[in-house]
Design an enzyme around this catalytic site. Structure first.
Site, short mmCIF file in Angstrom:
data_model
loop_
_atom_site.label_atom_id
_atom_site.label_comp_id
_atom_site.label_asym_id
_atom_site.label_seq_id
_atom_site.Cartn_x
_atom_site.Cartn_y
_atom_site.Cartn_z
N GLU A 1 46.41 43.52 31.30
CA GLU A 1 45.59 44.69 31.52
C GLU A 1 46.15 45.51 32.68
O GLU A 1 46.42 44.99 33.75
CB GLU A 1 44.15 44.26 31.83
CG GLU A 1 43.19 45.42 32.03
CD GLU A 1 41.78 44.96 32.34
OE1 GLU A 1 40.83 45.64 31.93
OE2 GLU A 1 41.63 43.90 33.01
N GLY B 1 33.84 42.06 36.34
CA GLY B 1 35.06 42.06 37.13
C GLY B 1 36.19 41.40 36.37
O GLY B 1 36.24 41.40 35.13
N SER B 2 37.11 40.80 37.10
CA SER B 2 38.31 40.23 36.50
C SER B 2 38.02 38.91 35.81
O SER B 2 37.07 38.19 36.18
CB SER B 2 39.39 40.03 37.56
OG SER B 2 39.05 38.93 38.41
N ASN C 1 34.38 50.33 39.70
CA ASN C 1 34.87 51.39 38.82
C ASN C 1 33.77 52.24 38.18
O ASN C 1 33.97 53.42 37.93
CB ASN C 1 35.77 50.79 37.73
CG ASN C 1 35.02 49.82 36.83
OD1 ASN C 1 34.26 48.98 37.30
ND2 ASN C 1 35.23 49.94 35.53
N GLU D 1 31.10 40.22 32.16
CA GLU D 1 31.95 41.18 31.46
C GLU D 1 33.26 41.25 32.21
O GLU D 1 33.29 41.61 33.39
CB GLU D 1 31.32 42.57 31.37
CG GLU D 1 32.13 43.45 30.42
CD GLU D 1 31.85 44.91 30.54
OE1 GLU D 1 32.57 45.59 31.30
OE2 GLU D 1 30.90 45.38 29.88
N LEU D 2 34.35 40.90 31.50
CA LEU D 2 35.62 40.69 32.17
C LEU D 2 36.68 41.66 31.67
O LEU D 2 36.37 42.79 31.32
CB LEU D 2 36.01 39.22 31.99
CG LEU D 2 34.91 38.21 32.38
CD1 LEU D 2 35.33 36.79 32.07
CD2 LEU D 2 34.54 38.37 33.85
N LYS E 1 25.07 42.67 44.79
CA LYS E 1 26.20 42.91 45.68
C LYS E 1 27.14 43.89 45.00
O LYS E 1 27.99 43.50 44.19
CB LYS E 1 26.96 41.62 46.01
CG LYS E 1 28.01 41.83 47.11
CD LYS E 1 29.02 40.70 47.18
CE LYS E 1 30.18 40.91 46.25
NZ LYS E 1 31.03 42.10 46.59
N PRO E 2 27.01 45.18 45.29
CA PRO E 2 28.00 46.12 44.78
C PRO E 2 29.29 46.03 45.58
O PRO E 2 29.29 45.53 46.71
CB PRO E 2 27.33 47.49 44.97
CG PRO E 2 26.36 47.28 46.08
CD PRO E 2 25.97 45.83 46.08
#
Length: 536
Positions: A405, A251-252, A177, A273-274, A200-201
């Protein structure tokens, strides 16, 4: 039209039609960037498409488990030489990188729009954030990493200090994102601290990370220190976890928990960071027009696909009608579009899964009695992944988007009369990433902010004030994550603290000729006296 290669200045005369978008980087340029990724010798490449059109943009090599492990081994050797360089030299690389980003921003703006489907102003948010991060650590990292003196147990006799060592090789798993900004926020401080990085994008937006990787080489980053591998987590995730000396993931929440369990078994560190379900509180004294305009940005930037986007708005009943009317009008005025320019106010969703999730949330809310004030439908006439910015009210607790979310251009408005109740409702979530407060009084806004359980809170702003202030730590409470990025914390998390103390003259144990009881009394007196002395 022609495009310019940022690192060489060489122009291409190939028509700019990659992804079916005029003005986008050429197919040759996309392929050039793709070749910067590691591995892919034993597997077929994955074809990525543009969200605006659904047409191909690039074929990306996919690394195998064995290739990723080999990359870690090579990065570990390169890291030793990089860590041996003075911190001031490392930070100069980042400072040069920040200047190059701004100089070559047109190409990366096109790339971000091409692969993420953003409006151009949202893409520029990524460019500005990346330049700010590079500049911040290019200015301050050596100071943060410097040896720190600490008062010793016995003044003068005990010299004590703390030094910092890099972790080694940091694994970074980046999301789709915010492909440029989140790459910078996680990779650049790790490099400044003397680590090597294996990143790893996400495949969908890997070209943006590869572009920054290319520019870092031009800025003077040695070859081998920052490596990029591509592939699905199910195939190369174990290698990333097992080979990293520290893991950074965005990510999630479910995926973050799974990774944390795996890392815990190795006793190495991690930051996560979730998810978020970010609230906004509008106080009765808030300037309504400004709050409504701020809410449009807070909710619909990057089509709501921003970890700190607002998804819940609590408005005092005294101004609820006025705010709602103004907010809906400003939302309806947003122009959706695919231009590689500043004409559109909101772009597209990035992938089909996200479109399906947004559609399911809105359809569920509609079926359970929620009122859709504007939006509420996909726009295939504009592009395959467009969805209108959507404002709802009358959302009840049995509606999925009440707590889950959405991660899209959808927000629900709720009224309140008692501020304590509004704060309690804002905090009534498993998440705690970001929050926003609007008030005519900065002091009143600050007071409310201190009561919200979120890692960042913005007063009279949606998210940009904390997001853009690189000196502030950014991260989540509760199930929104562990650890912080940005600021001093965002650098030092990539280091190991080592304490060193040199004892001179006075012993810390009694000589044989001094009875233990006498020694204990003397030390007790000394400790009491030290409690009254100023300490460095």
């Amino acid at each position: 039209m022609t495009s310019t290669t940022a690192s060489t200045g060489e122009a291409s005369t190939e028509p700019n039609t990659v992804g079916g978008i005029a003005g986008a980087p050429t197919a040759a340029r996309a392929a050039q960037l793709a070749r910067r990724a590691e591995g892919g010798q034993d597997s077929a490449p994955v074809e990525i498409t543009a969200p605006f059109t659904g047409l191909p943009t690039a074929a990306l090599p996919q690394a195998t488990d064995a290739e990723v492990r080999a990359v870690f081994g090579e990065a570990r050797m390169a890291q030793r030489e990089w860590a041996a360089r003075p911190a001031t030299e490392r930070q100069r690389v980042l400072k040069r990188l920040g200047q190059l980003i701004l100089r070559h921003q047109e190409e990366i703006l096109n790339l971000v729009q091409l692969e993420a489907g953003k409006a151009r102003l949202d893409a520029f948010d990524e460019v500005s954030a990346t330049a700010l991060v590079a500049g911040y650590y290019g200015e301050h990292s050596a100071k943060f990493l410097g040896a720190r003196r600490v008062a010793g147990v016995i003044p003068v006799a005990t010299k004590a200090g703390e030094i910092r060592h890099p972790k080694g090789v940091v694994g970074v798993i980046s999301p789709w994102n915010y492909p440029l900004a989140l790459t910078a926020m996680d990779v650049l401080p790790a490099l400044a601290a003397g680590n090597a990085v294996v990143q790893k994008p996400d495949n969908q937006t890997a070209l943006s990370a590869l572009w920054l990787h290319e520019l870092a080489a031009e800025a003077g980053l040695p070859a081998g220190v920052w490596r990029i591998v591509l592939g699905r987590g199910s195939r190369i995730g174990d290698a990333l976890v097992e080979e990293s000396d520290y893991l950074c993931f965005t990510g999630s929440t479910p995926t973050g928990k799974s990774l944390a369990e795996k890392v815990a078994g190795r006793l190495t560190g991690y930051s996560l960071e979730l998810g978020g379900k970010n609230p906004m509180i509008v106080l009765p004294d808030a300037p309504v027009s400004k709050a409504a305009a701020g809410a449009v940005t807070a909710c619909f930037s990057s089509a709501g696909q921003l970890c700190v986007s607002v998804e819940r708005i609590y408005v005092h009943e005294n101004v609820r009608e006025e705010f709602t009317k103004a907010f809906v009008a400003k939302t309806r005025a947003l122009k959706l579009g695919t231009d590689l320019g500043y004409g559109a106010g909101m772009g597209s969703l990035t992938n089909a899964d996200q479109l399906a999730a947004v559609t399911a949330h809105v359809d569920d809310a509609r079926a359970k009695g929620a009122t859709i004030l504007t939006g509420g439908r996909a726009r295939p006439d504009l592009g395959p992944l467009f969805y209108e910015p959507t404002v709802l009210t009358d959302v009840t607790e049995d509606v999925a988007l009440f707590r889950e979310e959405t991660f899209g251009p959808v927000v629900a408005i709720y009224g309140y009369t008692d501020l304590d109740e509004a704060i309690e409702r804002a905090n009534d979530t498993e998440y705690g990433l970001n929050a926003s407060v609007w008030s005519g009084s900065a002091a009143a806004g600050w007071a409310v902010a201190t009561r919200l359980k979120a890692g960042t809170v913005n007063v009279n702003e949606g998210y940009a004030a904390t997001f853009g202030t690189v000196g502030l730590p950014m991260g989540g409470m509760k199930e929104s994550g562990v650890g912080r990025r940005n600021g001093r914390d965002g650098l030092l998390k990539y280091t190991e603290a080592q304490s060193i103390a040199v004892q001179r003259g006075v012993r810390l144990r009694p000589p044989r000729v001094v009875p233990g009881k006498v020694w204990a009394r003397a030390m007790t007196t000394g400790i009491r006296l030290l409690g009254k002395l100023p300490r460095r």
